[in-house]
Design a protein around this motif. Structure first.
Motif, short mmCIF file in Angstrom:
data_model
loop_
_atom_site.label_atom_id
_atom_site.label_comp_id
_atom_site.label_asym_id
_atom_site.label_seq_id
_atom_site.Cartn_x
_atom_site.Cartn_y
_atom_site.Cartn_z
N GLN A 72 -7.26 0.90 -5.83
CA GLN A 72 -8.47 0.59 -4.87
C GLN A 72 -9.34 -0.33 -5.28
N ASP A 115 0.85 -1.11 -0.07
CA ASP A 115 0.03 0.31 0.08
C ASP A 115 0.85 1.41 -0.09
N SER A 117 -7.70 -3.55 -4.24
CA SER A 117 -6.75 -3.57 -2.99
C SER A 117 -7.41 -4.69 -1.80
#
Length: 221
Positions: free
Chosen positions: A156, A140, A159
């Motif tokens: 995103q 991240d 993720s």
């Protein structure tokens, strides 16, 4: 199941979503498991309306599959899904690293060192959930430090699924061997050196190996 305590001042549906999201990522809800709206509502002490809204948000993130008249289930990727997910990561993560190096190298290195320290502690404790969280934090960082919101938004999209697959399928193996940990340490070294040809090569191998582990674990399951 662990306590589903709510402690963040967000909207009710958002709070439910965040807690369920973490539960899926941490493996409290197994891949493919049914999630009963009624059960969740009872745990939280809320009506089913915010739970239903939270499920919709999780479906948009790819973490939950809602089957009308059947129920809600934690996602389970197919072999094709895994291949496409890994191909996407192989494209986007090395580029995010280059951006992070140019935008905030010192901050990225500090955050990656912190993540690696967390991985080391988890490895010693054989704690696959803690290892998965630290591993996720390591990846991240590349996006948190890249300074490009389009890269962040693209990441995103996947993720949550990547984090859930990591904790559920690869971390239980990673805490039994130092191989993954050493790869992450090497990635940090290459990042610090700005050697992005070698970084991309190692990251490609790292992600491809993860993809094979995902596929093999799901076949066994």
């Amino acid at each position: 199941m662990k306590s589903l305590k709510l402690d963040t001042p967000k909207s009710l549906a958002q709070r439910v979503m965040l807690r369920l999201r973490q539960g899926i990522i941490d493996g409290e809800f197994a891949l493919g498991a049914a999630i009963s709206e009624e059960m969740v509502a009872q745990f939280f002490g809320v009506s089913r309306t915010p739970v239903r809204e939270a499920m919709g948000q999780l479906q948009a993130q790819g973490l939950v599959v809602i089957r009308p008249q059947v129920g809600s289930f934690v996602f389970t990727p197919s072999a094709a899904d895994i291949a496409e997910l890994c191909a996407f990561r192989i494209i986007i993560e090395p580029k995010a690293a280059e951006f992070a190096y140019r935008h905030d190298c010192a901050g990225a290195v500090a955050a990656m060192e912190q993540a690696i320290a967390g991985m080391k502690r988890a490895l010693a404790a054989k704690d696959n959930v803690a290892y998965g969280r630290a591993d996720t934090a390591m990846h991240d960082v590349l996006f948190a430090s890249c300074g490009n919101h389009y890269l962040v938004e693209s990441y995103q999209l996947v993720s949550g699924r990547v984090a859930a697959l990591r904790t559920n399928l690869t971390s239980p193996i990673d805490v039994q061997t130092p191989a993954s940990f050493e790869e992450h340490r090497r990635l940090l070294h290459l990042f610090e050196c700005g050697d992005f040809a070698a970084f991309e090569s190692l990251m490609t191998t790292h992600i491809a190996n993860s993809g094979r582990t995902y596929a093999q674990a799901l076949q066994v399951a």
